[in-house]
Design a protein around this motif. Structure first.
Motif, PDB file in Angstrom:
ATOM      1  N   THR A  31      63.436  27.706  88.313  1.00  9.23           N
ATOM      2  CA  THR A  31      64.086  26.674  87.505  1.00  9.23           C
ATOM      3  C   THR A  31      64.336  27.174  86.087  1.00  9.23           C
ATOM      4  OG1 THR A  31      62.921  25.001  88.790  1.00  9.23           O
ATOM      5  CG2 THR A  31      63.890  24.288  86.711  1.00  9.23           C
ATOM      6  N   GLU A  51      68.018  27.680  84.371  1.00 12.93           N
ATOM      7  CA  GLU A  51      68.358  26.983  83.126  1.00 12.93           C
ATOM      8  C   GLU A  51      68.825  27.957  82.058  1.00 12.93           C
ATOM      9  OE1 GLU A  51      64.884  24.804  82.072  1.00 12.93           O
ATOM     10  OE2 GLU A  51      65.199  23.274  83.612  1.00 12.93           O
ATOM     11  N   GLY A  67      71.741  25.527  82.990  1.00  9.97           N
ATOM     12  CA  GLY A  67      71.149  24.339  83.559  1.00  9.97           C
ATOM     13  C   GLY A  67      71.504  24.114  84.999  1.00  9.97           C
ATOM     14  N   SER A 102      71.349  24.640  88.875  1.00 13.70           N
ATOM     15  CA  SER A 102      70.344  25.199  89.765  1.00 13.70           C
ATOM     16  C   SER A 102      70.953  25.821  90.992  1.00 13.70           C
ATOM     17  CB  SER A 102      69.331  24.115  90.169  1.00 13.70           C
ATOM     18  OG  SER A 102      70.011  23.095  90.875  1.00 13.70           O
TER      19      SER A 102
END
Length: 83
Positions: A69, A73, A78, A80
């Motif tokens: 994650t 990001e 941001g 995914s």
């Protein structure tokens, strides 16, 4: 698949000679410089690399779980989605 480093010394030297012959003329001096360094410096006297690990383990407990994650990001703004 065997590497040239695991061959007997005579075969390794012959492979090195062939590779040196393939070096373009304008890069021979650079190759010669590297070979001189290897020939002049005994392996036992080479400085050992030291890896610094101070602070490597100083993170929140779930950092390993959140690593994907965090990377998404940082690199994808941001998103995914992965390739």
């Amino acid at each position: 698949m065997s590497s040239e480093g695991s061959q007997e010394p005579a075969k390794s030297r012959e492979a090195a000679r062939r590779m040196l012959e393939a070096v373009p003329d304008e890069r021979v001096s650079a190759a010669l410089s590297m070979l001189r360094q290897l020939a002049d410096e005994p392996e036992a006297e080479r400085p050992r690399r030291r890896f610094r690990t101070v602070g490597v383990f100083d993170a929140e407990p779930d950092l390993g779980k959140r690593s994907k994650t965090i990377v998404c990001e940082e690199l994808a703004g941001g998103s995914s989605k992965t390739a």
